[in-house]
Scaffold this active site. Structure first.
Site, short mmCIF file in Angstrom:
data_model
loop_
_atom_site.label_atom_id
_atom_site.label_comp_id
_atom_site.label_asym_id
_atom_site.label_seq_id
_atom_site.Cartn_x
_atom_site.Cartn_y
_atom_site.Cartn_z
CB THR A 7 48.31 107.00 19.20
OG1 THR A 7 47.36 108.07 19.23
CG2 THR A 7 48.56 106.62 17.75
CG ASP A 69 52.37 113.02 26.66
OD1 ASP A 69 51.19 112.93 26.27
OD2 ASP A 69 52.68 113.63 27.70
CG ASP A 158 47.11 121.20 14.91
OD1 ASP A 158 47.95 121.27 15.84
OD2 ASP A 158 47.08 120.24 14.11
NE ARG A 183 52.77 113.77 17.20
CZ ARG A 183 51.81 114.67 17.34
NH1 ARG A 183 51.33 115.31 16.29
NH2 ARG A 183 51.33 114.98 18.52
#
Length: 206
Positions: A7, A69, A158, A183
């Site tokens: 990432t 992802d 968020d 996550r």
């Protein structure tokens, strides 16, 4: 254990590190070992895209790689933006940064009442050790989409994602978010699976 994190997203890397480094994993950003590597995220599922990214990093470096992802799936939009979350506003002249994506989501939900704004954040994670040695999992967090952005922490959607106590992900501390987030849930599953993998390997060596 050293792992390459597939990432370039600084916030996502921080979440990975916050969850994995205390468990003994040493994370290195892909930019440190294979800068410029581009992986087309054209899978139909989060899991496909995570697998594709992890394997691309492994093939380039020969080192274990972890990739995820993730995105938001909104009930009223038939699960959209889903795998297209990061580029949801691509068709808009303003681009597809976080603010543009959030503005588009709010426009798409105009007129939808609070009780119809259910959504889920989903994260698929893949850890690639070899071509045929993958550890994969998926985490989910249910919530609702707010009518306006709330909070200054976090990233992506968020500020629009409200959890059970009425706060958005962007109003939570990192530790609070890790406890309930998609996550965080996926990373806890990953750790358990990696422990099982290590125990199995140890048993085979005896």
């Amino acid at each position: 254990m050293k792992m390459i994190a597939a990432t370039r997203n600084r916030h996502k890397l921080e979440e990975f590190a916050r969850m994995l480094e205390p468990l003994g994993f040493s994370l290195v950003s892909q930019e440190e070992v294979c800068p410029g590597l581009e992986v087309e995220e054209d899978g139909e599922t989060f899991a496909e895209n995570a697998r594709k990214k992890a394997l691309a990093i492994f093939r380039r470096t020969g080192l274990p790689a972890i990739a995820d992802d993730s995105g938001i799936c909104v009930d009223a939009l038939g699960g959209a933006p889903g795998v297209h979350s990061a580029r949801y506003a691509d068709d808009e002249s303003e681009g597809h940064d976080d603010k543009a994506n959030n503005r588009k989501l709010l426009r798409e939900l105009e007129g939808v009442p609070a009780e119809g704004r259910g959504a889920a954040f989903v994260a698929a994670i893949c850890c690639a050790f070899e071509e045929g040695d993958l550890v994969e999992c998926q985490g989910l967090c249910r919530g609702t989409v707010a009518f306006r952005e709330e909070g200054d922490n976090g990233f992506g959607y968020d500020p629009l994602f409200l959890v059970e106590d009425g706060r958005s992900f962007a109003q939570l501390t990192g530790e609070e978010k890790d406890r309930i987030s998609h996550r965080g849930n996926a990373l806890r599953q990953l750790y358990a699976l990696l422990k099982e993998r290590e125990a199995a390997k140890t048993g085979e060596e005896k």
